[in-house]
Design a protein around this motif. Sequence first.
Motif, PDB file in Angstrom:
ATOM      1  N   ALA A  28      -7.643   9.588  -3.163  1.00 38.54           N
ATOM      2  CA  ALA A  28      -8.339   8.816  -2.122  1.00 38.54           C
ATOM      3  C   ALA A  28      -7.991   9.362  -0.744  1.00 38.54           C
ATOM      4  O   ALA A  28      -8.882   9.627   0.081  1.00 38.54           O
ATOM      5  CB  ALA A  28      -7.960   7.349  -2.227  1.00 38.54           C
ATOM      6  N   ASN A  73      -2.927  12.238  -4.561  1.00 32.10           N
ATOM      7  CA  ASN A  73      -3.508  11.055  -3.900  1.00 32.10           C
ATOM      8  C   ASN A  73      -4.983  11.351  -3.565  1.00 32.10           C
ATOM      9  O   ASN A  73      -5.352  11.689  -2.441  1.00 32.10           O
ATOM     10  CB  ASN A  73      -2.707  10.721  -2.636  1.00 32.10           C
ATOM     11  N   VAL A  90      -1.380   5.777   6.833  1.00 30.25           N
ATOM     12  CA  VAL A  90      -2.744   5.227   6.859  1.00 30.25           C
ATOM     13  C   VAL A  90      -2.849   4.351   5.621  1.00 30.25           C
ATOM     14  O   VAL A  90      -2.533   4.800   4.510  1.00 30.25           O
ATOM     15  CB  VAL A  90      -3.824   6.334   6.802  1.00 30.25           C
ATOM     16  N   ALA A  91      -3.243   3.117   5.799  1.00 26.77           N
ATOM     17  CA  ALA A  91      -3.319   2.221   4.637  1.00 26.77           C
ATOM     18  C   ALA A  91      -4.384   1.157   4.846  1.00 26.77           C
ATOM     19  O   ALA A  91      -4.559   0.649   5.954  1.00 26.77           O
ATOM     20  CB  ALA A  91      -1.967   1.545   4.401  1.00 26.77           C
ATOM     21  N   VAL A  92      -5.083   0.833   3.770  1.00 27.62           N
ATOM     22  CA  VAL A  92      -6.093  -0.232   3.782  1.00 27.62           C
ATOM     23  C   VAL A  92      -5.760  -1.210   2.654  1.00 27.62           C
ATOM     24  O   VAL A  92      -5.373  -0.796   1.540  1.00 27.62           O
ATOM     25  CB  VAL A  92      -7.512   0.357   3.602  1.00 27.62           C
ATOM     26  N   ARG A 137     -10.839  -1.835  -0.043  1.00 27.94           N
ATOM     27  CA  ARG A 137     -11.046  -0.383  -0.016  1.00 27.94           C
ATOM     28  C   ARG A 137     -12.484   0.000  -0.367  1.00 27.94           C
ATOM     29  O   ARG A 137     -13.240  -0.804  -0.859  1.00 27.94           O
ATOM     30  CB  ARG A 137     -10.060   0.296  -0.987  1.00 27.94           C
ATOM     31  N   ARG A 138     -12.824   1.244  -0.105  1.00 27.81           N
ATOM     32  CA  ARG A 138     -14.141   1.825  -0.383  1.00 27.81           C
ATOM     33  C   ARG A 138     -15.264   1.134   0.368  1.00 27.81           C
ATOM     34  O   ARG A 138     -16.380   1.053  -0.117  1.00 27.81           O
ATOM     35  CB  ARG A 138     -14.449   1.846  -1.889  1.00 27.81           C
ATOM     36  N   CYS A 139     -14.923   0.621   1.556  1.00 30.86           N
ATOM     37  CA  CYS A 139     -15.955   0.017   2.421  1.00 30.86           C
ATOM     38  C   CYS A 139     -16.047   0.758   3.745  1.00 30.86           C
ATOM     39  O   CYS A 139     -16.688   0.265   4.676  1.00 30.86           O
ATOM     40  CB  CYS A 139     -15.631  -1.440   2.739  1.00 30.86           C
ATOM     41  N   GLY A 140     -15.363   1.871   3.872  1.00 29.47           N
ATOM     42  CA  GLY A 140     -15.410   2.619   5.123  1.00 29.47           C
ATOM     43  C   GLY A 140     -14.322   2.249   6.120  1.00 29.47           C
ATOM     44  O   GLY A 140     -14.312   2.761   7.238  1.00 29.47           O
ATOM     45  N   CYS A 152       0.801  -1.239   0.000  1.00 30.34           N
ATOM     46  CA  CYS A 152       0.000   0.000   0.000  1.00 30.34           C
ATOM     47  C   CYS A 152       0.826   1.277   0.000  1.00 30.34           C
ATOM     48  O   CYS A 152       0.360   2.306  -0.488  1.00 30.34           O
ATOM     49  CB  CYS A 152      -0.887   0.056   1.236  1.00 30.34           C
ATOM     50  N   GLY A 194      -9.289  12.890  -0.132  1.00 32.33           N
ATOM     51  CA  GLY A 194     -10.733  12.815   0.122  1.00 32.33           C
ATOM     52  C   GLY A 194     -11.028  12.339   1.541  1.00 32.33           C
ATOM     53  O   GLY A 194     -11.896  12.878   2.222  1.00 32.33           O
ATOM     54  N   LEU A 195     -10.271  11.327   1.977  1.00 28.56           N
ATOM     55  CA  LEU A 195     -10.454  10.796   3.337  1.00 28.56           C
ATOM     56  C   LEU A 195     -10.161  11.876   4.376  1.00 28.56           C
ATOM     57  O   LEU A 195     -10.957  12.097   5.303  1.00 28.56           O
ATOM     58  CB  LEU A 195      -9.523   9.590   3.534  1.00 28.56           C
ATOM     59  N   GLY A 243     -10.971   2.781   5.939  1.00 30.39           N
ATOM     60  CA  GLY A 243     -10.048   3.895   6.142  1.00 30.39           C
ATOM     61  C   GLY A 243     -10.646   4.933   7.080  1.00 30.39           C
ATOM     62  O   GLY A 243      -9.986   5.439   7.989  1.00 30.39           O
ATOM     63  N   ARG A 244     -11.920   5.214   6.884  1.00 29.51           N
ATOM     64  CA  ARG A 244     -12.615   6.175   7.733  1.00 29.51           C
ATOM     65  C   ARG A 244     -12.623   5.685   9.197  1.00 29.51           C
ATOM     66  O   ARG A 244     -12.332   6.451  10.106  1.00 29.51           O
ATOM     67  CB  ARG A 244     -14.058   6.337   7.233  1.00 29.51           C
TER      68      ARG A 244
HETATM   69  C1  LIG Z   1      -6.508   6.331   1.458  1.00 36.63           C
HETATM   70  C2  LIG Z   1      -7.066   4.963   1.884  1.00 36.63           C
HETATM   71  C3  LIG Z   1      -6.494   4.623   3.271  1.00 36.63           C
HETATM   72  C4  LIG Z   1      -8.607   5.044   1.962  1.00 36.63           C
HETATM   73  O1  LIG Z   1      -9.092   3.825   2.506  1.00 36.63           O
HETATM   74  P1  LIG Z   1     -10.582   3.302   2.203  1.00 36.63           P
HETATM   75  O2  LIG Z   1     -10.887   2.232   3.195  1.00 36.63           O
HETATM   76  O3  LIG Z   1     -10.747   2.943   0.777  1.00 36.63           O
HETATM   77  O4  LIG Z   1     -11.446   4.611   2.512  1.00 36.63           O
HETATM   78  P2  LIG Z   1     -13.000   4.672   2.919  1.00 36.63           P
HETATM   79  O5  LIG Z   1     -13.760   3.631   2.187  1.00 36.63           O
HETATM   80  O6  LIG Z   1     -13.112   4.687   4.403  1.00 36.63           O
HETATM   81  O7  LIG Z   1     -13.414   6.106   2.337  1.00 36.63           O
HETATM   82  C5  LIG Z   1     -13.555   7.244   3.187  1.00 36.63           C
HETATM   83  C6  LIG Z   1     -13.570   8.492   2.330  1.00 36.63           C
HETATM   84  O8  LIG Z   1     -12.299   8.686   1.700  1.00 36.63           O
HETATM   85  C7  LIG Z   1     -12.494   9.201   0.371  1.00 36.63           C
HETATM   86  N1  LIG Z   1     -12.030   8.223  -0.632  1.00 36.63           N
HETATM   87  C8  LIG Z   1     -11.595   6.958  -0.387  1.00 36.63           C
HETATM   88  N2  LIG Z   1     -11.200   6.386  -1.537  1.00 36.63           N
HETATM   89  C9  LIG Z   1     -11.394   7.295  -2.517  1.00 36.63           C
HETATM   90  C10 LIG Z   1     -11.152   7.300  -3.910  1.00 36.63           C
HETATM   91  N3  LIG Z   1     -10.621   6.227  -4.522  1.00 36.63           N
HETATM   92  N4  LIG Z   1     -11.425   8.424  -4.602  1.00 36.63           N
HETATM   93  C11 LIG Z   1     -11.935   9.506  -3.999  1.00 36.63           C
HETATM   94  N5  LIG Z   1     -12.190   9.569  -2.663  1.00 36.63           N
HETATM   95  C12 LIG Z   1     -11.917   8.470  -1.937  1.00 36.63           C
HETATM   96  C13 LIG Z   1     -13.985   9.470   0.239  1.00 36.63           C
HETATM   97  O9  LIG Z   1     -14.212  10.782   0.735  1.00 36.63           O
HETATM   98  C14 LIG Z   1     -14.550   8.432   1.180  1.00 36.63           C
HETATM   99  O10 LIG Z   1     -15.837   8.770   1.639  1.00 36.63           O
HETATM  100  P3  LIG Z   1     -17.133   8.225   0.789  1.00 36.63           P
HETATM  101  O11 LIG Z   1     -16.972   6.737   0.689  1.00 36.63           O
HETATM  102  O12 LIG Z   1     -18.270   8.638   1.664  1.00 36.63           O
HETATM  103  O13 LIG Z   1     -17.070   8.904  -0.529  1.00 36.63           O
HETATM  104  C15 LIG Z   1      -6.713   3.858   0.846  1.00 36.63           C
HETATM  105  O14 LIG Z   1      -7.088   4.285  -0.427  1.00 36.63           O
HETATM  106  C16 LIG Z   1      -5.236   3.476   0.829  1.00 36.63           C
HETATM  107  O15 LIG Z   1      -4.789   2.640   1.605  1.00 36.63           O
HETATM  108  N6  LIG Z   1      -4.458   4.086  -0.089  1.00 36.63           N
HETATM  109  C17 LIG Z   1      -3.032   3.742  -0.237  1.00 36.63           C
HETATM  110  C18 LIG Z   1      -2.201   4.251   0.919  1.00 36.63           C
HETATM  111  C19 LIG Z   1      -2.249   5.758   1.014  1.00 36.63           C
HETATM  112  O16 LIG Z   1      -2.158   6.464   0.016  1.00 36.63           O
HETATM  113  N7  LIG Z   1      -2.345   6.268   2.273  1.00 36.63           N
HETATM  114  C20 LIG Z   1      -2.408   7.701   2.540  1.00 36.63           C
HETATM  115  C21 LIG Z   1      -1.080   8.330   2.608  1.00 36.63           C
HETATM  116  S1  LIG Z   1      -0.265   8.014   4.145  1.00 36.63           S
END
Ligand SMILES: CC(C)(COP(=O)(O)OP(=O)(O)OC[C@H]1O[C@@H](n2cnc3c(N)ncnc32)[C@H](O)[C@@H]1OP(=O)(O)O)[C@@H](O)C(=O)NCCC(=O)NCCS
Length: 161
Positions: free
Chosen positions: A124, A122, A83-85, A90-93, A35, A127-128, A95-96
């Motif tokens: 995602a 980045n 922070v990593a999922v 992913r997209r299941c909440g 990740c 947005g988080l 990360g939130r």
């Molecule tokens: C960033 C990351 C942790 C998000 O995890 P996730 O479990 O998919 O996130 P969630 O499902 O909880 O989404 C929460 C919010 O984040 C935002 N989000 C998450 N993925 C997104 C995407 N692909 N595009 C746009 N917004 C996104 C949205 O606002 C989302 O809320 P919504 O579902 O109501 O629209 C994940 O994409 C990841 O691990 N990325 C690689 C590692 C990274 O870049 N980490 C951050 C830098 S340290």
Amino acid sequence: MGNVGIRAPRNGSAITVIELDTSWLSACLDLDQRCLRGLWNEEQWRRELEEPQRLCLGLIEGERLLGLACGWLVVDELHITAVAVDPDRRRCGLGRSLLDALLQRARMEGARHATLEVASDNTAAVGLYDSHGFQIAGRRPNYYRDGRDALIQWCRLTPTG
Ligand SMILES: CC(C)(COP(=O)(O)OP(=O)(O)OC[C@H]1O[C@@H](n2cnc3c(N)ncnc32)[C@H](O)[C@@H]1OP(=O)(O)O)[C@@H](O)C(=O)NCCC(=O)NCCS
């Protein structure tokens, strides 16, 4: 951290937030590779998991590490470092939930602000963080090895209770 246990949105099995310790070292290294492009080596991860001023939370399902969120406590600030999922979940909440738990844990330790750096492209992660109230306070040009800029983000943490 029993009060932050959540249910898996996909298959209904229990997913729990825990404080990670060194027994999760190899799982952290593996998730990091998949990740975060190998953010830290084994020694760095060991420090992350051992030192008391570092918070490291994991989302687990059975014995499987689905996500992690780490930060350093510096006086009343939480410096979020990772922070990593799992890409398959992913997209299941998740990360939130992880970020909620990390911020809540930091509040309990007295943190009043949280900060982090995130690659400007980045979508995602931006947005988080945006959905948790983080605001952009600056930009570090060419911050990453591949030349991408970093956004510096801050969030005020309201006290618990
Ligand atoms: C960033 C990351 C942790 C998000 O995890 P996730 O479990 O998919 O996130 P969630 O499902 O909880 O989404 C929460 C919010 O984040 C935002 N989000 C998450 N993925 C997104 C995407 N692909 N595009 C746009 N917004 C996104 C949205 O606002 C989302 O809320 P919504 O579902 O109501 O629209 C994940 O994409 C990841 O691990 N990325 C690689 C590692 C990274 O870049 N980490 C951050 C830098 S340290």
